[in-house]
Design a protein around this motif. Structure first.
Motif, PDB file in Angstrom:
ATOM      1  N   THR A   1     -11.453  52.228   5.484  1.00 19.65           N
ATOM      2  CA  THR A   1     -11.916  50.872   5.723  1.00 19.65           C
ATOM      3  C   THR A   1     -12.482  50.326   4.515  1.00 19.65           C
ATOM      4  N   THR A   2     -12.135  48.908   4.096  1.00 25.69           N
ATOM      5  CA  THR A   2     -12.941  48.353   2.954  1.00 25.69           C
ATOM      6  C   THR A   2     -13.791  47.299   3.838  1.00 25.69           C
ATOM      7  N   TRP A   3     -15.163  47.481   3.237  1.00 23.83           N
ATOM      8  CA  TRP A   3     -16.130  46.354   3.918  1.00 23.83           C
ATOM      9  C   TRP A   3     -16.237  45.218   2.738  1.00 23.83           C
ATOM     10  N   PRO A   4     -16.558  44.125   3.022  1.00 24.28           N
ATOM     11  CA  PRO A   4     -16.533  43.154   1.961  1.00 24.28           C
ATOM     12  C   PRO A   4     -17.808  43.167   0.888  1.00 24.28           C
ATOM     13  N   ALA A   5     -17.499  42.831  -0.301  1.00 25.36           N
ATOM     14  CA  ALA A   5     -18.391  42.940  -1.363  1.00 25.36           C
ATOM     15  C   ALA A   5     -20.018  42.366  -0.969  1.00 25.36           C
ATOM     16  N   SER A   6     -19.861  41.401  -0.073  1.00 27.34           N
ATOM     17  CA  SER A   6     -20.866  40.643   0.445  1.00 27.34           C
ATOM     18  C   SER A   6     -21.826  41.331   1.155  1.00 27.34           C
ATOM     19  N   ALA A   7     -21.277  42.341   1.822  1.00 25.56           N
ATOM     20  CA  ALA A   7     -22.115  43.170   2.632  1.00 25.56           C
ATOM     21  C   ALA A   7     -22.935  43.884   1.999  1.00 25.56           C
ATOM     22  N   ALA A   8     -24.262  43.766   2.187  1.00 24.45           N
ATOM     23  CA  ALA A   8     -25.484  44.522   1.554  1.00 24.45           C
ATOM     24  C   ALA A   8     -25.540  45.959   2.079  1.00 24.45           C
ATOM     25  N   PRO A   9     -24.746  46.927   1.126  1.00 28.59           N
ATOM     26  CA  PRO A   9     -24.994  48.199   1.978  1.00 28.59           C
ATOM     27  C   PRO A   9     -26.643  48.596   2.045  1.00 28.59           C
TER      28      PRO A   9
ATOM     29  N   ALA B   1     -22.343  41.095  11.751  1.00 27.64           N
ATOM     30  CA  ALA B   1     -21.775  40.857  10.305  1.00 27.64           C
ATOM     31  C   ALA B   1     -21.139  42.011   9.781  1.00 27.64           C
ATOM     32  N   SER B   2     -19.952  42.006   9.349  1.00 31.23           N
ATOM     33  CA  SER B   2     -19.134  43.015   8.827  1.00 31.23           C
ATOM     34  C   SER B   2     -19.107  44.599   9.315  1.00 31.23           C
ATOM     35  N   ALA B   3     -19.397  44.448  10.668  1.00 31.49           N
ATOM     36  CA  ALA B   3     -19.544  45.687  11.422  1.00 31.49           C
ATOM     37  C   ALA B   3     -18.055  45.814  11.915  1.00 31.49           C
ATOM     38  N   LEU B   4     -17.663  47.381  11.831  1.00 30.15           N
ATOM     39  CA  LEU B   4     -16.210  47.584  12.286  1.00 30.15           C
ATOM     40  C   LEU B   4     -16.600  47.917  13.800  1.00 30.15           C
ATOM     41  N   LEU B   5     -15.870  47.299  14.768  1.00 27.48           N
ATOM     42  CA  LEU B   5     -16.119  47.472  16.108  1.00 27.48           C
ATOM     43  C   LEU B   5     -14.918  48.502  16.492  1.00 27.48           C
TER      44      LEU B   5
ATOM     45  N   ARG C   1      -7.424  43.587  24.437  1.00 25.62           N
ATOM     46  CA  ARG C   1      -8.158  43.127  25.622  1.00 25.62           C
ATOM     47  C   ARG C   1      -9.877  42.860  25.107  1.00 25.62           C
ATOM     48  N   SER C   2      -9.820  43.211  23.808  1.00 27.45           N
ATOM     49  CA  SER C   2     -11.517  43.022  23.597  1.00 27.45           C
ATOM     50  C   SER C   2     -11.493  42.549  22.238  1.00 27.45           C
ATOM     51  N   SER C   3     -12.707  42.546  21.753  1.00 27.75           N
ATOM     52  CA  SER C   3     -12.896  41.928  20.359  1.00 27.75           C
ATOM     53  C   SER C   3     -13.249  43.106  19.267  1.00 27.75           C
ATOM     54  N   ALA C   4     -12.568  44.400  19.795  1.00 30.60           N
ATOM     55  CA  ALA C   4     -12.670  45.518  18.880  1.00 30.60           C
ATOM     56  C   ALA C   4     -11.630  45.379  17.896  1.00 30.60           C
ATOM     57  N   ALA C   5     -11.892  45.829  16.375  1.00 32.71           N
ATOM     58  CA  ALA C   5     -10.780  45.772  15.821  1.00 32.71           C
ATOM     59  C   ALA C   5      -9.911  47.181  15.931  1.00 32.71           C
ATOM     60  N   ILE C   6     -10.586  48.298  16.513  1.00 26.98           N
ATOM     61  CA  ILE C   6      -9.802  49.477  16.666  1.00 26.98           C
ATOM     62  C   ILE C   6     -10.220  49.730  17.927  1.00 26.98           C
TER      63      ILE C   6
ATOM     64  N   THR D   1      -5.642  43.571  13.089  1.00 22.86           N
ATOM     65  CA  THR D   1      -5.928  43.236  11.953  1.00 22.86           C
ATOM     66  C   THR D   1      -6.439  41.840  11.719  1.00 22.86           C
ATOM     67  N   GLN D   2      -6.437  41.073  12.835  1.00 22.02           N
ATOM     68  CA  GLN D   2      -6.790  39.628  12.716  1.00 22.02           C
ATOM     69  C   GLN D   2      -8.568  39.749  13.119  1.00 22.02           C
ATOM     70  N   GLU D   3      -8.867  40.631  14.144  1.00 19.81           N
ATOM     71  CA  GLU D   3     -10.151  40.664  14.330  1.00 19.81           C
ATOM     72  C   GLU D   3     -11.028  41.532  13.185  1.00 19.81           C
ATOM     73  N   ALA D   4     -10.232  42.346  12.471  1.00 21.58           N
ATOM     74  CA  ALA D   4     -10.903  42.990  11.145  1.00 21.58           C
ATOM     75  C   ALA D   4     -11.128  41.870  10.448  1.00 21.58           C
ATOM     76  N   ALA D   5     -10.071  41.170  10.084  1.00 25.28           N
ATOM     77  CA  ALA D   5     -10.101  40.181   9.029  1.00 25.28           C
ATOM     78  C   ALA D   5     -11.153  39.275   9.188  1.00 25.28           C
ATOM     79  N   HIS D   6     -11.367  38.740  10.667  1.00 22.43           N
ATOM     80  CA  HIS D   6     -12.373  37.973  10.741  1.00 22.43           C
ATOM     81  C   HIS D   6     -13.902  38.545  10.483  1.00 22.43           C
TER      82      HIS D   6
END
Length: 171
Positions: free
Chosen positions: A45-53, A116-120, A129-134, A149-154
């Motif tokens: 998984t690639t997190w957005p560059a804007s996410a402060a690690p 923000a930017s969390a993989l659910l 049936r949920s807002s989980a990406a996986i 993939t839509q939830e992940a992109a969101h």
């Protein structure tokens, strides 16, 4: 109860008693496999560059649920240059604290990204049936997963094509 009846009862219960350890081992293997899947989701998984690690790669899960111990065994493994750290989601629910949030089966998913930017990742349930990406799914005694993939992109997340090819369903 006479001795004959006790023997008959013991013979009826014995096969189930002998199979119980096999069932428990299967359940433990299932949980360990799900934790390994979640670890690999992090790798692909690639997190957005804007996410402060943060200094650590935080995986939030519910202490006392079946996946907790298996996720904790991964503590210290390196993800994107940071050590994997399992965090009790009930004890530290700060937004932005988690890189991955693991929801136990039947738990209500937070609305859209939750953080923000969390993989659910949802452990069990129905795909879509949920807002989980996986969503992890046990099907015919095998662990599978569905990807939204839509939830992940969101949430600003992108998955490797290798991970998408392995999914049972991709939406």
């Amino acid at each position: 109860m006479g001795p004959t009846r006790n023997v008959c009862l013991a013979m009826a219960v014995l096969p189930w008693w002998l199979l119980m350890p096999l069932w428990c081992v299967g359940q433990v293997q299932d949980v360990a496999l799900k934790a390994a899947y979640i670890y690999n989701f992090a790798l692909f998984t690639t997190w957005p560059a804007s996410a402060a690690p943060a200094a650590s790669f935080n995986v939030c899960a519910t202490r006392g649920k079946p996946l907790w111990n298996s996720l904790q065994k991964l503590d210290g493994k390196i993800i994107d240059g940071r050590p994997w750290t399992t965090v009790d989601s009930a004890a530290s629910p700060r937004p932005g604290k988690c890189d991955i949030t693991v929801l136990p089966e039947g738990a209500p998913a937070p609305p859209s990204c939750g953080q923000a930017s969390a993989l659910l990742v949802s452990d069990g349930g129905l795909s879509g049936r949920s807002s989980a990406a996986i969503t992890l799914v046990t099907e015919d005694e095998h662990v599978r997963f569905d990807i939204d993939t839509q939830e992940a992109a969101h949430c600003g997340l992108k998955f490797s094509s290798k991970l998408l090819r392995l999914a049972r369903n991709v939406q």
